[in-house]
Design an enzyme around this catalytic site. Structure first.
Site, PDB file in Angstrom:
ATOM      1  N   PRO A 163       0.833  -1.200   0.000  1.00  0.00           N
ATOM      2  CA  PRO A 163       0.000   0.000   0.000  1.00  0.00           C
ATOM      3  C   PRO A 163       0.870   1.253   0.000  1.00  0.00           C
ATOM      4  O   PRO A 163       1.809   1.378   0.793  1.00  0.00           O
ATOM      5  CB  PRO A 163      -0.805  -0.122   1.295  1.00  0.00           C
ATOM      6  CG  PRO A 163      -0.865  -1.591   1.565  1.00  0.00           C
ATOM      7  CD  PRO A 163       0.464  -2.118   1.092  1.00  0.00           C
TER       8      PRO A 163
ATOM      9  N   TRP B 214       7.119   6.280  14.444  1.00  0.00           N
ATOM     10  CA  TRP B 214       8.273   6.826  15.155  1.00  0.00           C
ATOM     11  C   TRP B 214       7.824   7.832  16.200  1.00  0.00           C
ATOM     12  O   TRP B 214       6.949   8.658  15.961  1.00  0.00           O
ATOM     13  CB  TRP B 214       9.227   7.506  14.153  1.00  0.00           C
ATOM     14  CG  TRP B 214      10.483   8.033  14.775  1.00  0.00           C
ATOM     15  CD1 TRP B 214      11.236   7.439  15.744  1.00  0.00           C
ATOM     16  CD2 TRP B 214      11.150   9.264  14.457  1.00  0.00           C
ATOM     17  NE1 TRP B 214      12.348   8.210  16.049  1.00  0.00           N
ATOM     18  CE2 TRP B 214      12.313   9.342  15.276  1.00  0.00           C
ATOM     19  CE3 TRP B 214      10.899  10.303  13.569  1.00  0.00           C
ATOM     20  CZ2 TRP B 214      13.200  10.412  15.233  1.00  0.00           C
ATOM     21  CZ3 TRP B 214      11.782  11.363  13.522  1.00  0.00           C
ATOM     22  CH2 TRP B 214      12.919  11.418  14.336  1.00  0.00           C
TER      23      TRP B 214
ATOM     24  N   ASP C 213       4.548   0.758   9.617  1.00  0.00           N
ATOM     25  CA  ASP C 213       6.004   0.880   9.652  1.00  0.00           C
ATOM     26  C   ASP C 213       6.483   1.070  11.086  1.00  0.00           C
ATOM     27  O   ASP C 213       5.975   1.931  11.816  1.00  0.00           O
ATOM     28  CB  ASP C 213       6.447   2.084   8.812  1.00  0.00           C
ATOM     29  CG  ASP C 213       7.963   2.230   8.780  1.00  0.00           C
ATOM     30  OD1 ASP C 213       8.592   1.636   7.904  1.00  0.00           O
ATOM     31  OD2 ASP C 213       8.505   2.945   9.660  1.00  0.00           O
TER      32      ASP C 213
ATOM     33  N   TYR D 246      12.266   2.427  17.775  1.00  0.00           N
ATOM     34  CA  TYR D 246      11.059   3.179  18.130  1.00  0.00           C
ATOM     35  C   TYR D 246      10.490   2.710  19.464  1.00  0.00           C
ATOM     36  O   TYR D 246       9.596   3.353  20.017  1.00  0.00           O
ATOM     37  CB  TYR D 246       9.978   3.037  17.054  1.00  0.00           C
ATOM     38  CG  TYR D 246      10.360   3.487  15.674  1.00  0.00           C
ATOM     39  CD1 TYR D 246      11.548   4.178  15.413  1.00  0.00           C
ATOM     40  CD2 TYR D 246       9.530   3.212  14.597  1.00  0.00           C
ATOM     41  CE1 TYR D 246      11.895   4.572  14.139  1.00  0.00           C
ATOM     42  CE2 TYR D 246       9.877   3.607  13.304  1.00  0.00           C
ATOM     43  CZ  TYR D 246      11.050   4.278  13.086  1.00  0.00           C
ATOM     44  OH  TYR D 246      11.381   4.662  11.811  1.00  0.00           O
TER      45      TYR D 246
ATOM     46  N   LYS E 178      12.904  -2.870  10.885  1.00  0.00           N
ATOM     47  CA  LYS E 178      14.260  -2.524  10.443  1.00  0.00           C
ATOM     48  C   LYS E 178      15.329  -3.135  11.344  1.00  0.00           C
ATOM     49  O   LYS E 178      15.115  -3.335  12.544  1.00  0.00           O
ATOM     50  CB  LYS E 178      14.416  -0.994  10.443  1.00  0.00           C
ATOM     51  CG  LYS E 178      13.313  -0.283   9.642  1.00  0.00           C
ATOM     52  CD  LYS E 178      13.392   1.221   9.767  1.00  0.00           C
ATOM     53  CE  LYS E 178      12.183   1.886   9.132  1.00  0.00           C
ATOM     54  NZ  LYS E 178      10.972   1.755   9.972  1.00  0.00           N
TER      55      LYS E 178
ATOM     56  N   HIS F 114      18.283  -0.148   8.732  1.00  0.00           N
ATOM     57  CA  HIS F 114      17.783   1.161   9.138  1.00  0.00           C
ATOM     58  C   HIS F 114      18.733   2.306   8.793  1.00  0.00           C
ATOM     59  O   HIS F 114      18.308   3.380   8.365  1.00  0.00           O
ATOM     60  CB  HIS F 114      17.489   1.164  10.643  1.00  0.00           C
ATOM     61  CG  HIS F 114      16.508   2.206  11.068  1.00  0.00           C
ATOM     62  ND1 HIS F 114      15.780   2.132  12.242  1.00  0.00           N
ATOM     63  CD2 HIS F 114      16.112   3.365  10.480  1.00  0.00           C
ATOM     64  CE1 HIS F 114      14.996   3.198  12.345  1.00  0.00           C
ATOM     65  NE2 HIS F 114      15.189   3.957  11.291  1.00  0.00           N
TER      66      HIS F 114
END
Length: 317
Positions: free
Chosen positions: A16, A23, A46, A51, A80, A113
């Site tokens: 998508p 974050w 995501d 995070y 990540k 990352h």
């Protein structure tokens, strides 16, 4: 309202184009906001270990899947490899840790990352007596990517990608890979459009995802400096008024019309709904040109919150 636009990877995977970024969202914030996002129609989520919210995201995803409100195949989950895991020997360990926290058997896209490495620690990054980040300067992108390819081959991730890598670093991967990066995630907005890097990626079959598409005004305290307010730009506001849309919707639609996916973060229910309501209008060509002309090469997320990181030989900017 579900996202009505997909980005297609070279292997046929579809993602998508509009995702939900997480974050700097606390556990409490992300639990509430992710439930709202899933209700609204977001399916591309995501996150990242740094995070500090993968466990909460995993809890919410499991609740939704167990309740039959969404199937795993309908979700596109991105996480990540963290800076303290950017070495071949620790790729699998960190991916398996993320999968455990997310309560998933696989992720849909696993990014490196950052292109630099810091020492592996269980907790905050190490700093020296001067408050500078301790660096691990033996980063080997070729060996690292071979380990990422193995994660793809064994099915722990459906796709592999890069984040915050520059063109030289990406070319190094391309010159030495069996499986090309499917996606590059970079800061991208009207003041940092990075047209040459985007063009390079598209020419090499790499899709691009824009983070901070609305400019990350909220990280001023973290950076200890003023950050430009993209939503207050007069051209953006004028186009928004003409279209009957919000400035944020104009900024996000501009990214999508450039063929770039994007992952705006919001914990506000109304803005979450506004941010996905992008598929009933287009910005006309003349206004796209005006927005393109706003590019000033202003980078907001320059990693200044990692004191001393610019000394790393693979610092990308």
């Amino acid at each position: 309202m579900a996202c009505k636009m997909d980005i297609t990877f070279e292997n046929g995977t579809t993602m998508p184009a509009l995702g939900f970024g997480t974050w700097r969202a606390s556990d409490e914030e992300v639990e509430k906001a992710l439930n709202e996002a899933l209700e609204t129609g977001y399916r591309h989520i995501d996150t990242a270990p740094v995070y500090l919210n993968e466990k909460t995201i995993g809890k919410v995803l499991k609740e939704w899947i167990d309740a039959g409100k969404v199937t795993r195949d309908e979700l596109f989950i991105v996480t990540k490899l963290p800076p303290h895991g950017t070495r071949a020997s620790t790729v699998e360990k960190f991916l398996r840790s993320s999968l455990k926290d997310l309560q998933l058997d696989y992720v849909d896209l696993y990014h490196v990352h950052v292109p630099f490495t810091v020492p592996e620690v269980d907790g905050p990054f190490l700093v020296d007596d001067d408050g500078q980040i301790v660096l691990e300067t033996t980063t080997d992108h070729i060996a690292l990517w071979k380990a990422m390819e193995k994660m793809y081959e064994v099915g722990l991730t459906r796709n592999i990608g890069l984040s915050n890598f520059n063109q030289r670093q990406i070319q190094r991967i391309l010159d030495n890979c069996q499986i090309k990066p499917a996606n590059l995630q970079i800061e991208n907005h009207i003041y940092l459009q990075q047209p040459e890097l985007v063009k390079f990626c598209k020419a090499n079959g790499i899709t691009v995802t824009a983070y901070s598409p609305l400019g990350s005004k909220g990280i001023e305290k973290l950076l200890n400096r003023e950050v430009p307010d993209l939503l207050d730009n007069p051209v953006v506001k004028e186009i928004a008024d003409k279209l009957g849309k919000t400035p944020a919707q104009v900024l996000l639609r501009h990214v999508l019309q450039r063929g770039i996916s994007t992952i705006p973060k919001s914990t506000n229910p109304k803005r979450l709904r506004d941010n996905i309501d992008l598929f009933d209008f287009e910005i006309d060509d003349s206004d796209v040109v005006r927005l393109n002309q706003l590019d000033q090469n202003i980078r907001i997320c320059d990693f200044a919150f990692f004191p001393g990181i610019t000394k790393h030989p693979e610092f990308p900017f």
